[in-house]
Design an enzyme around this catalytic site. Structure first.
Site, PDB file in Angstrom:
ATOM      1  N   GLU A 280       0.813  -1.266  -0.108  1.00  0.00           N
ATOM      2  CA  GLU A 280       0.064   0.030   0.061  1.00  0.00           C
ATOM      3  C   GLU A 280       0.871   1.170   0.092  1.00  0.00           C
ATOM      4  O   GLU A 280       1.747   1.324   0.931  1.00  0.00           O
ATOM      5  CB  GLU A 280      -1.057  -0.046   1.174  1.00  0.00           C
ATOM      6  CG  GLU A 280      -1.960  -1.103   1.313  1.00  0.00           C
ATOM      7  CD  GLU A 280      -3.013  -1.047   0.237  1.00  0.00           C
ATOM      8  OE1 GLU A 280      -3.369   0.067  -0.232  1.00  0.00           O
ATOM      9  OE2 GLU A 280      -3.535  -1.905  -0.114  1.00  0.00           O
TER      10      GLU A 280
ATOM     11  N   CYS B 275      -7.378  -2.266   8.509  1.00  0.00           N
ATOM     12  CA  CYS B 275      -6.063  -2.188   8.020  1.00  0.00           C
ATOM     13  C   CYS B 275      -5.627  -0.930   7.676  1.00  0.00           C
ATOM     14  O   CYS B 275      -4.446  -0.814   8.115  1.00  0.00           O
ATOM     15  CB  CYS B 275      -6.310  -3.081   6.761  1.00  0.00           C
ATOM     16  SG  CYS B 275      -6.395  -4.903   6.768  1.00  0.00           S
TER      17      CYS B 275
HETATM   18  N1  PCA Z   1      -8.130  -7.311   6.418  1.00  0.00           N
HETATM   19  C1  PCA Z   1      -9.385  -6.084   6.775  1.00  0.00           C
HETATM   20  C2  PCA Z   1      -9.192  -6.037   8.068  1.00  0.00           C
HETATM   21  C3  PCA Z   1      -8.377  -7.219   8.653  1.00  0.00           C
HETATM   22  C4  PCA Z   1      -7.736  -7.667   7.546  1.00  0.00           C
HETATM   23  O1  PCA Z   1      -7.116  -8.750   7.390  1.00  0.00           O
HETATM   24  C5  PCA Z   1      -9.069  -4.793   6.014  1.00  0.00           C
HETATM   25  O2  PCA Z   1      -8.605  -4.858   4.935  1.00  0.00           O
HETATM   26  O3  PCA Z   1      -9.072  -3.663   6.717  1.00  0.00           O
END
Ligand code: PCA
Length: 220
Positions: free
Chosen positions: A85, A148
């Site tokens: 990201e 996340c």
């Molecule tokens: N994915 C979620 C929260 C926990 C995870 O593994 C997300 O993309 O926010």
């Protein structure tokens, strides 16, 4: 003295029986990148999928392991590639409740914090090297607004306001075949491929303090 790389994954959420991000992290617990010749060890820590509590656990793990590099992992169901990201935003806006039933809407991760932080991982170099090793990868320009992004923002805020020198960021992983089987039509990536991708990403992050500038590394 060995330096530590902190690698976190999340517990399962949204009724899934497991979370690929934790399966990848725990598979790498104790792994030592060959290029570092035993001088670097990966420490895997599981985070609760709960707003606030995840930050407390992460900060505890950073204090415990004193890592030189922190990479948080999370599941992005529906993605076909491993996606470092680029940016964390100062927004909590949950589409579903977290594992404690919390569902913040349009609130700040840190009131008074900057609108966003950029990853300090060499995201394009990581994508380039994963692809070169046969692992599908792309830069992502949004980590969403759920737990996340929340942990990514909190990590970058913690590192930016800390003693300095520690780099970090967030990588979303696709789901695993056994989970995709519960969600017909969803793309997936085998655990071994994901683990290989993270090994390459970690080695690249250790080897490159700054990123490369390259066309074509991003999702569109
Ligand atoms: N994915 C979620 C929260 C926990 C995870 O593994 C997300 O993309 O926010």
């Amino acid at each position: 003295m060995t330096q530590n790389v902190l690698l976190t994954g999340f517990e399962p959420f949204d009724k899934d029986p497991l979370n690929p991000s934790w399966e990848v992290a725990r598979a790498l617990d104790g792994w030592q990148p060959a290029a570092m010749d035993g001088a670097c060890t990966v420490r895997a820590v599981q985070l609760p999928c709960v707003f606030g509590d995840a930050i407390a656990r992460l900060e505890q793990a950073v204090a415990q392991w004193q890592p030189t590099l922190v990479i948080c992992l999370g599941l992005a169901g529906g993605r076909t590639e491993i996606t470092p990201e680029r940016v964390a935003i100062n927004v909590d806006d949950a589409r579903i409740p977290d594992n404690a039933g919390r569902q913040p809407v349009d609130t700040a991760v840190h009131a008074g914090g900057p609108a966003a932080y950029f990853s300090t991982l060499p995201i394009k170099a990581m994508v380039r090297d994963m692809r070169a090793q046969g692992v599908p990868a792309a830069v992502s320009n949004t980590a969403g607004t759920f737990v996340c992004n929340h942990i990514f923002y909190a990590l970058m805020h913690h590192l930016a306001t800390g003693t300095g020198g520690v780099r970090g960021g967030f990588i979303h992983v696709p789901t695993l075949p056994e989970l995709a089987a519960l969600h017909p039509g969803m793309p997936s990536m085998a655990l071994a491929t994901q683990v290989r991708g993270l090994q390459v990403a970690i080695e690249t992050a250790l080897a490159h303090q700054t990123d490369v500038r390259e066309v074509g590394g991003a999702l569109h």
